[in-house]
Design an enzyme around this catalytic site. Structure first.
Site, PDB file in Angstrom:
ATOM      1  N   SER A 167       0.833  -1.208   0.000  1.00 24.97           N
ATOM      2  CA  SER A 167       0.000   0.000   0.000  1.00 24.97           C
ATOM      3  C   SER A 167       0.864   1.253   0.000  1.00 24.97           C
ATOM      4  O   SER A 167       1.971   1.262   0.561  1.00 24.97           O
ATOM      5  CB  SER A 167      -0.853  -0.028   1.271  1.00 24.97           C
ATOM      6  N   TYR A 193      -2.077  -1.224  10.921  1.00 21.05           N
ATOM      7  CA  TYR A 193      -2.336  -1.732   9.560  1.00 21.05           C
ATOM      8  C   TYR A 193      -1.151  -1.405   8.635  1.00 21.05           C
ATOM      9  O   TYR A 193      -0.615  -2.283   7.952  1.00 21.05           O
ATOM     10  CB  TYR A 193      -3.618  -1.115   8.983  1.00 21.05           C
ATOM     11  N   LYS A 226       1.918  -3.817   6.498  1.00 24.49           N
ATOM     12  CA  LYS A 226       2.374  -3.773   5.101  1.00 24.49           C
ATOM     13  C   LYS A 226       3.897  -3.600   5.051  1.00 24.49           C
ATOM     14  O   LYS A 226       4.588  -4.218   4.243  1.00 24.49           O
ATOM     15  CB  LYS A 226       1.672  -2.642   4.335  1.00 24.49           C
TER      16      LYS A 226
HETATM   17  P1  NAD Z   1     -11.220  -6.691   1.050  1.00 20.58           P
HETATM   18  O1  NAD Z   1     -11.456  -6.697   2.503  1.00 20.58           O
HETATM   19  O2  NAD Z   1     -12.363  -6.385   0.141  1.00 20.58           O
HETATM   20  O3  NAD Z   1     -10.599  -8.096   0.582  1.00 20.58           O
HETATM   21  C1  NAD Z   1      -9.765  -8.851   1.420  1.00 20.58           C
HETATM   22  C2  NAD Z   1     -10.314 -10.268   1.428  1.00 20.58           C
HETATM   23  O4  NAD Z   1      -9.475 -11.075   2.251  1.00 20.58           O
HETATM   24  C3  NAD Z   1     -11.728 -10.380   1.998  1.00 20.58           C
HETATM   25  O5  NAD Z   1     -12.538 -11.116   1.109  1.00 20.58           O
HETATM   26  C4  NAD Z   1     -11.563 -11.107   3.328  1.00 20.58           C
HETATM   27  O6  NAD Z   1     -12.674 -11.928   3.611  1.00 20.58           O
HETATM   28  C5  NAD Z   1     -10.297 -11.909   3.060  1.00 20.58           C
HETATM   29  N1  NAD Z   1      -9.502 -12.232   4.239  1.00 20.58           N
HETATM   30  C6  NAD Z   1      -9.062 -11.410   5.225  1.00 20.58           C
HETATM   31  N2  NAD Z   1      -8.328 -12.095   6.116  1.00 20.58           N
HETATM   32  C7  NAD Z   1      -8.290 -13.373   5.684  1.00 20.58           C
HETATM   33  C8  NAD Z   1      -7.692 -14.561   6.173  1.00 20.58           C
HETATM   34  N3  NAD Z   1      -7.010 -14.591   7.320  1.00 20.58           N
HETATM   35  N4  NAD Z   1      -7.844 -15.707   5.463  1.00 20.58           N
HETATM   36  C9  NAD Z   1      -8.565 -15.715   4.317  1.00 20.58           C
HETATM   37  N5  NAD Z   1      -9.158 -14.629   3.809  1.00 20.58           N
HETATM   38  C10 NAD Z   1      -9.024 -13.469   4.490  1.00 20.58           C
HETATM   39  O7  NAD Z   1      -9.995  -5.699   0.766  1.00 20.58           O
HETATM   40  P2  NAD Z   1      -9.414  -5.154  -0.606  1.00 20.58           P
HETATM   41  O8  NAD Z   1      -9.706  -3.713  -0.674  1.00 20.58           O
HETATM   42  O9  NAD Z   1      -9.793  -6.027  -1.719  1.00 20.58           O
HETATM   43  O10 NAD Z   1      -7.858  -5.295  -0.294  1.00 20.58           O
HETATM   44  C11 NAD Z   1      -7.095  -6.375  -0.761  1.00 20.58           C
HETATM   45  C12 NAD Z   1      -5.663  -6.192  -0.316  1.00 20.58           C
HETATM   46  O11 NAD Z   1      -5.161  -4.957  -0.807  1.00 20.58           O
HETATM   47  C13 NAD Z   1      -5.468  -6.154   1.197  1.00 20.58           C
HETATM   48  O12 NAD Z   1      -4.264  -6.805   1.495  1.00 20.58           O
HETATM   49  C14 NAD Z   1      -5.361  -4.667   1.482  1.00 20.58           C
HETATM   50  O13 NAD Z   1      -4.609  -4.430   2.653  1.00 20.58           O
HETATM   51  C15 NAD Z   1      -4.621  -4.195   0.249  1.00 20.58           C
HETATM   52  N6  NAD Z   1      -4.832  -2.774  -0.050  1.00 20.58           N
HETATM   53  C16 NAD Z   1      -6.112  -2.281  -0.165  1.00 20.58           C
HETATM   54  C17 NAD Z   1      -6.313  -0.936  -0.445  1.00 20.58           C
HETATM   55  C18 NAD Z   1      -7.697  -0.366  -0.522  1.00 20.58           C
HETATM   56  O14 NAD Z   1      -7.834   0.849  -0.370  1.00 20.58           O
HETATM   57  N7  NAD Z   1      -8.730  -1.144  -0.783  1.00 20.58           N
HETATM   58  C19 NAD Z   1      -5.203  -0.102  -0.660  1.00 20.58           C
HETATM   59  C20 NAD Z   1      -3.926  -0.643  -0.546  1.00 20.58           C
HETATM   60  C21 NAD Z   1      -3.753  -1.983  -0.249  1.00 20.58           C
HETATM   61  C1  WQD Z   2      -9.406   9.773   0.923  1.00 25.06           C
HETATM   62  C2  WQD Z   2      -9.532  11.264   1.219  1.00 25.06           C
HETATM   63  C3  WQD Z   2      -9.974  11.776   3.522  1.00 25.06           C
HETATM   64  C4  WQD Z   2     -13.922  10.004   3.754  1.00 25.06           C
HETATM   65  C5  WQD Z   2      -6.939   4.681   2.910  1.00 25.06           C
HETATM   66  C6  WQD Z   2      -5.908   4.013   3.772  1.00 25.06           C
HETATM   67  C7  WQD Z   2      -4.699   3.648   2.968  1.00 25.06           C
HETATM   68  C8  WQD Z   2      -5.083   2.825   1.745  1.00 25.06           C
HETATM   69  C9  WQD Z   2      -6.129   3.518   0.948  1.00 25.06           C
HETATM   70  C10 WQD Z   2      -5.016   0.485   2.285  1.00 25.06           C
HETATM   71  C11 WQD Z   2      -8.830  11.673   2.506  1.00 25.06           C
HETATM   72  C12 WQD Z   2     -11.128  12.195   2.644  1.00 25.06           C
HETATM   73  C13 WQD Z   2     -12.707  10.439   3.294  1.00 25.06           C
HETATM   74  C14 WQD Z   2     -14.911  10.970   4.076  1.00 25.06           C
HETATM   75  C15 WQD Z   2     -13.385  12.704   3.434  1.00 25.06           C
HETATM   76  N1  WQD Z   2      -5.658   1.568   2.121  1.00 25.06           N
HETATM   77  N2  WQD Z   2     -12.437  11.761   3.143  1.00 25.06           N
HETATM   78  N3  WQD Z   2     -14.607  12.284   3.883  1.00 25.06           N
HETATM   79  O1  WQD Z   2      -7.288   7.633   3.912  1.00 25.06           O
HETATM   80  O2  WQD Z   2      -6.337   8.162   1.622  1.00 25.06           O
HETATM   81  O3  WQD Z   2      -6.383   5.863   2.398  1.00 25.06           O
HETATM   82  O4  WQD Z   2      -7.258   3.822   1.794  1.00 25.06           O
HETATM   83  O5  WQD Z   2      -3.856   0.268   2.220  1.00 25.06           O
HETATM   84  O6  WQD Z   2      -3.870   2.921   3.792  1.00 25.06           O
HETATM   85  O7  WQD Z   2      -5.556   4.915   4.804  1.00 25.06           O
HETATM   86  O8  WQD Z   2      -8.500   6.920   1.785  1.00 25.06           O
HETATM   87  O9  WQD Z   2     -10.798   7.022   0.964  1.00 25.06           O
HETATM   88  O10 WQD Z   2     -10.399   7.084   3.460  1.00 25.06           O
HETATM   89  O11 WQD Z   2      -9.787   9.058   2.088  1.00 25.06           O
HETATM   90  O12 WQD Z   2     -13.172  13.911   3.291  1.00 25.06           O
HETATM   91  O13 WQD Z   2     -16.021  10.630   4.523  1.00 25.06           O
HETATM   92  O14 WQD Z   2     -10.918  11.569   1.409  1.00 25.06           O
HETATM   93  O15 WQD Z   2      -9.756  12.706   4.533  1.00 25.06           O
HETATM   94  O16 WQD Z   2      -8.296  12.950   2.299  1.00 25.06           O
HETATM   95  P1  WQD Z   2      -7.086   7.255   2.510  1.00 25.06           P
HETATM   96  P2  WQD Z   2      -9.947   7.456   2.095  1.00 25.06           P
END
Ligand code: NAD
Ligand code: WQD
Length: 346
Positions: free
Chosen positions: A126, A151, A155
């Protein structure tokens, strides 16, 4: 075609990636414990691709269950490891839950990869690993700061574990993708993000406000040092993020040339403010959004966007879809789930 194990494949990014993998004729196996997803996503995948992938309900934090699962699998070529908990705020309140799930799962998977000679892994990292960087855009060489949340720390630790694993096991190959802010849904509106409860992330909050589930969007802070005062992020369409995984698998096929541990930024390269998102959403959907500016959210950074040159050159991958594509797909998806809910309540 090679067999790909997608952990967390029932989740948001995993399910969209599976569509791309199937399009490219990969054989896909999904393993997920459904802790943050719904099994019905498999029907959506089948509707879109015509194929319902094999599914296993597995908790990868459970060492024995993971071993039993891998012992029954044959010929997995690559693992895409999405399975993790991802709520930043929750991780501050329940750090052990996050360390246990995200770190135990990764270690269990690596141990079994080694035992079963599965050679390749793509890891979901991330942009959170950069924290508030001094200079924009951030490159893969931008220094990593101490994580702001458990969290984020999972990562950083995850990347370190994979780097050390790669060093000690030169025959195994790792690509870590640092996602920026994934948004949007599949263009059909059949699958998308399913946040449980009140969404933390901006786009689900925006679409839920527009459809009337939430009264008002709160914009967290307009006193940042940015052109309109609201915070800036790099919002990437989830379907573009999905294709980056296909590119990562291609890269893993040529590992002899590149070394066995690599990290790539996966973003669009463009920073967008919260107010710009609101304006673009209103333009694209014709919906007026009820919002108000409130104070900053604790733990938020001011700005971040990706330098994507390394991914463009080395993975031969670039985000193609526009912000407008992403927002209209998110809106289409919101309408799908809303209508489903309405039908169920009748
Ligand atoms: P999500 O929660 O929709 O998907 C994650 C999936 O993993 C879910 O279906 C959950 O049921 C499953 N899961 C969690 N723990 C598990 C375990 N112990 N065993 C088996 N399954 C398990 O999340 P996402 O948004 O699709 O994110 C996927 C990956 O990308 C994650 O590793 C997340 O940290 C990373 N990521 C997400 C974002 C984001 O903003 N969505 C940004 C950066 C990184
Ligand atoms: C985006 C912008 C908020 C909600 C998160 C995780 C990051 C990564 C991606 C996993 C920010 C603003 C939001 C609201 C708002 N995930 N906001 N009103 O915080 O950039 O990133 O998701 O790895 O680790 O922290 O994403 O979508 O929450 O926010 O004004 O109701 O929108 O302040 O500036 P963020 P977000």
């Amino acid at each position: 075609m090679p067999k790909i194990l997608v952990t967390g494949g029932a989740g948001y990014i995993g399910s969209h990636t599976i569509i791309e993998l199937i399009k490219q004729n990969y054989k896909v196996i999904i393993a997920d414990n459904l802790s943050n997803s719904d099994i019905r996503v498999l029907d959506g995948i089948e509707k879109i691709t015509g194929i319902k992938p094999e599914f296993h309900k597995i908790d990868f934090a459970d060492t024995k269950a993971t071993k039993d699962f891998f012992d029954k699998q044959k010929n997995i070529d690559t693992i895409i490891h999405f399975a993790a908990f991802k709520a930043v705020g929750e991780s501050v309140d329940f750090p052990l839950k996050y360390y246990k799930n995200n770190i135990f799962s990764l270690i269990n998977i690596l141990e079994n990869m080694k035992k079963n000679m599965v050679k390749n892994i793509v890891f979901s990292s991330s942009c959170t690993v950069y924290g508030q960087a001094e200079r924009m855009p951030v490159t893969e060489k931008t220094p990593i700061k101490k994580a702001d949340s458990p969290y984020g720390n999972t990562k950083q630790i995850g990347e370190d574990i994979l780097m050390d694993f790669g060093k000690a096991n030169p025959n195994f190959n790792v690509v870590a993708l640092r996602y920026f802010n994934p948004i949007g849904a599949h263009e059909t509106g059949i699958i998308g993000e399913l946040p449980k409860g009140i969404p933390n992330n901006l786009i689900p909050f925006v679409t839920q406000t527009a459809i009337g589930i939430r009264k008002q969007l709160q914009i967290f802070g307009n006193d940042y040092n940015t052109p309109d005062g609201t915070a800036i992020r790099d919002y990437i369409h989830v379907c573009d993020l999905a294709t980056a995984h296909v590119a990562a698998i291609d890269r893993l096929k040529n590992k002899e040339k590149f070394g066995n541990f690599e990290v790539f930024n996966v973003g669009t390269g463009t920073g967008i403010s919260v107010l710009e998102i609101v304006k673009e959403f209103e333009t694209v959907t014709g919906q007026k959004l009820n919002y108000k500016i409130v104070g900053r959210r604790k733990g938020d950074i001011e700005k971040v966007w990706a330098d994507t040159k390394f991914a463009e050159k080395q993975l031969n991958w670039k985000a193609k879809r526009t912000l407008s594509d992403a927002l209209s797909s998110a809106w289409k998806w919101e309408k799908t789930i809303y209508n489903e809910q309405m039908t169920m309540n009748k």
